[in-house]
Design a protein around this motif. Structure first.
Motif, PDB file in Angstrom:
ATOM      1  N   SER A 259      -0.128 -36.982  50.928  1.00  7.95           N
ATOM      2  CA  SER A 259      -0.951 -35.875  50.566  1.00  7.95           C
ATOM      3  C   SER A 259      -0.082 -34.597  51.001  1.00  7.95           C
ATOM      4  N   PRO A 260      -0.057 -33.798  50.194  1.00  9.26           N
ATOM      5  CA  PRO A 260       0.563 -32.130  50.621  1.00  9.26           C
ATOM      6  C   PRO A 260      -0.013 -31.838  51.783  1.00  9.26           C
TER       7      PRO A 260
ATOM      8  N   LYS B 275      -3.288 -37.263  36.288  1.00  6.72           N
ATOM      9  CA  LYS B 275      -1.832 -37.145  36.758  1.00  6.72           C
ATOM     10  C   LYS B 275      -1.227 -35.891  35.293  1.00  6.72           C
TER      11      LYS B 275
ATOM     12  N   ASN C  84       4.042 -31.966  35.642  1.00  3.84           N
ATOM     13  CA  ASN C  84       4.085 -31.454  36.853  1.00  3.84           C
ATOM     14  C   ASN C  84       3.058 -32.239  37.679  1.00  3.84           C
ATOM     15  N   LYS C  85       3.877 -33.400  38.404  1.00  2.59           N
ATOM     16  CA  LYS C  85       3.027 -34.170  39.197  1.00  2.59           C
ATOM     17  C   LYS C  85       2.509 -33.427  40.381  1.00  2.59           C
ATOM     18  N   LEU C  86       3.266 -32.728  40.988  1.00  2.00           N
ATOM     19  CA  LEU C  86       3.060 -32.047  42.118  1.00  2.00           C
ATOM     20  C   LEU C  86       1.810 -30.957  42.031  1.00  2.00           C
ATOM     21  N   ALA C  87       1.606 -30.531  40.747  1.00  2.00           N
ATOM     22  CA  ALA C  87       0.399 -29.620  40.586  1.00  2.00           C
ATOM     23  C   ALA C  87      -0.870 -30.318  40.492  1.00  2.00           C
TER      24      ALA C  87
ATOM     25  N   ARG D 188      -1.459 -33.168  42.108  1.00  2.00           N
ATOM     26  CA  ARG D 188      -1.731 -33.697  43.431  1.00  2.00           C
ATOM     27  C   ARG D 188      -2.359 -32.175  44.255  1.00  2.00           C
ATOM     28  N   HIS D 189      -1.727 -31.097  43.856  1.00  2.00           N
ATOM     29  CA  HIS D 189      -2.206 -30.045  44.560  1.00  2.00           C
ATOM     30  C   HIS D 189      -3.618 -29.764  44.178  1.00  2.00           C
TER      31      HIS D 189
ATOM     32  N   TRP E  14      -6.145 -32.114  46.014  1.00  3.55           N
ATOM     33  CA  TRP E  14      -6.404 -31.637  47.567  1.00  3.55           C
ATOM     34  C   TRP E  14      -6.992 -30.311  47.545  1.00  3.55           C
TER      35      TRP E  14
ATOM     36  N   VAL F  60      -5.027 -39.289  39.783  1.00  5.37           N
ATOM     37  CA  VAL F  60      -4.425 -39.051  41.138  1.00  5.37           C
ATOM     38  C   VAL F  60      -5.232 -39.583  42.170  1.00  5.37           C
TER      39      VAL F  60
END
Length: 331
Positions: A3-4, A88, A92-95, A97-98, A101, A134
């Motif tokens: 998790s970020p 997912k 932009n996989k980080l987006a 996940r963000h 969370w 995700v």
């Protein structure tokens, strides 16, 4: 999946981060009770840590879908809930996940004008759809009707009284969020649900941020925000500036204008609109209805103050709530 946001952020002090959380953990706080004493029947009523039992979670109808993922109506331990599966993002996989969370920024909060989070997980049972997911968030079910639907898809327009009642609910929710230093950053009619009892609840916190106490910066001093809906995005965010609580006040102004006008804020090319909002202080036009009564003029004044170009000139959510209450008294 890492998790970020550190999991210890959600853990109460009495529960160390090394504690096993099971396949799915509720981000709500444990109020001095052991896990073994939590009864399943009360899982939705207690703000407690619990392990989600997948056999008790049943999907019923698909309520909506989009780039964010899917939202289902379902049941958990026999009680109606909404289940959001965050998709997912290939680009932009980080987006993605963000976004997941960020939804949990309100996980520990309970308020009548906020859609409550029951539990969330990044671990799901094996199925083909899981590979594209995700995580899953279980929330209270606030109904299918959004404020956007009420404004644009109902024959009867909202009266001034109804607009002020809805506004009171929305700003009450914002005031509560802001008191916990949470900025929504995507407030708009589509993200506001109307319950069967006629109460507005703010939902969809995938763009939200938790701000540090006493400031508008992240710990590294670089909180900037590019997501959200451009028609409701504050000019300082369109310019790439720092996000503050006042960004939500601007978004509320556009939303209130929509409730009264029953029109879209802007038309034309997206980039042209964004440039005009920033460079020329463009705003939606006030129609005749805003000048036909003292109530209309009062609402126009509130909107004008809320969409000021300078964030510091906009009222706080608490001040805005007082202004709305003053107008309601005149009805």
């Amino acid at each position: 999946m890492p998790s970020p946001i550190p999991i210890s952020r959600f853990l109460p002090r009495a529960l160390p981060p090394t504690t096993s959380l099971g396949p799915c953990s509720s981000p709500n706080q444990l109020q001095g009770r052991r896990l073994s004493c939590i009864k399943p029947r009360r899982v939705l009523r207690r703000r407690s840590w619990c392990t989600v039992i997948w056999d008790e979670l049943k999907l019923l109808d698909l309520v909506g879908s989009g780039g964010f993922g899917w939202v289902y109506k379902g049941t958990y331990y026999g009680q109606t809930v909404a289940i959001k599966k965050v998709r997912k993002c290939v680009k932009n996989k980080l987006a993605a996940r963000h976004s997941f969370w960020a939804e949990l920024n309100v996980a520990h909060l309970v308020h009548e004008n906020i859609v409550r989070v029951v539990a969330a997980t990044t671990s799901v049972p094996a199925d083909p759809e899981a590979e594209d997911c995700v995580g899953t968030i279980i929330m209270e079910y606030a109904g299918r009707t959004s404020l956007d639907h009420r404004i644009y898809n109902c024959t009867e327009p909202l009266e001034m009284r109804g607009c002020l009642t809805f506004s009171h609910d929305i700003v009450s929710g914002l005031s509560f969020l802001h008191s916990h230093h949470i900025v929504h950053l995507d407030l708009k009619p589509a993200n506001i649900l109307i319950t069967e009892a006629g109460r507005c609840k703010i939902g969809d916190f995938g763009c939200s941020h938790k701000l540090p106490i006493g400031g508008d910066l992240t710990p590294n001093g670089q909180l900037r925000h590019l997501a959200g809906t451009y028609t409701h995005r504050a000019p300082e965010l369109l310019k790439g500036g720092r996000a503050t609580l006042k960004a939500d006040i601007y978004s509320f102004a556009i939303t209130l204008w929509q409730m009264i006008s029953r029109d879209q804020p802007y038309s034309g090319d997206r980039q042209c609109v964004m440039y005009a909002v920033v460079a020329y202080n463009r705003r939606p036009s006030f129609s005749r209805i805003f000048n036909e009564s003292s109530m209309g003029r009062g609402i126009r004044s509130i909107i004008s103050n809320c969409w000021e170009c300078e964030p510091n000139r906009r009222p706080s959510a608490k001040q805005l709530l007082e202004n709305i209450d003053c107008l309601k008294v005149q009805l």
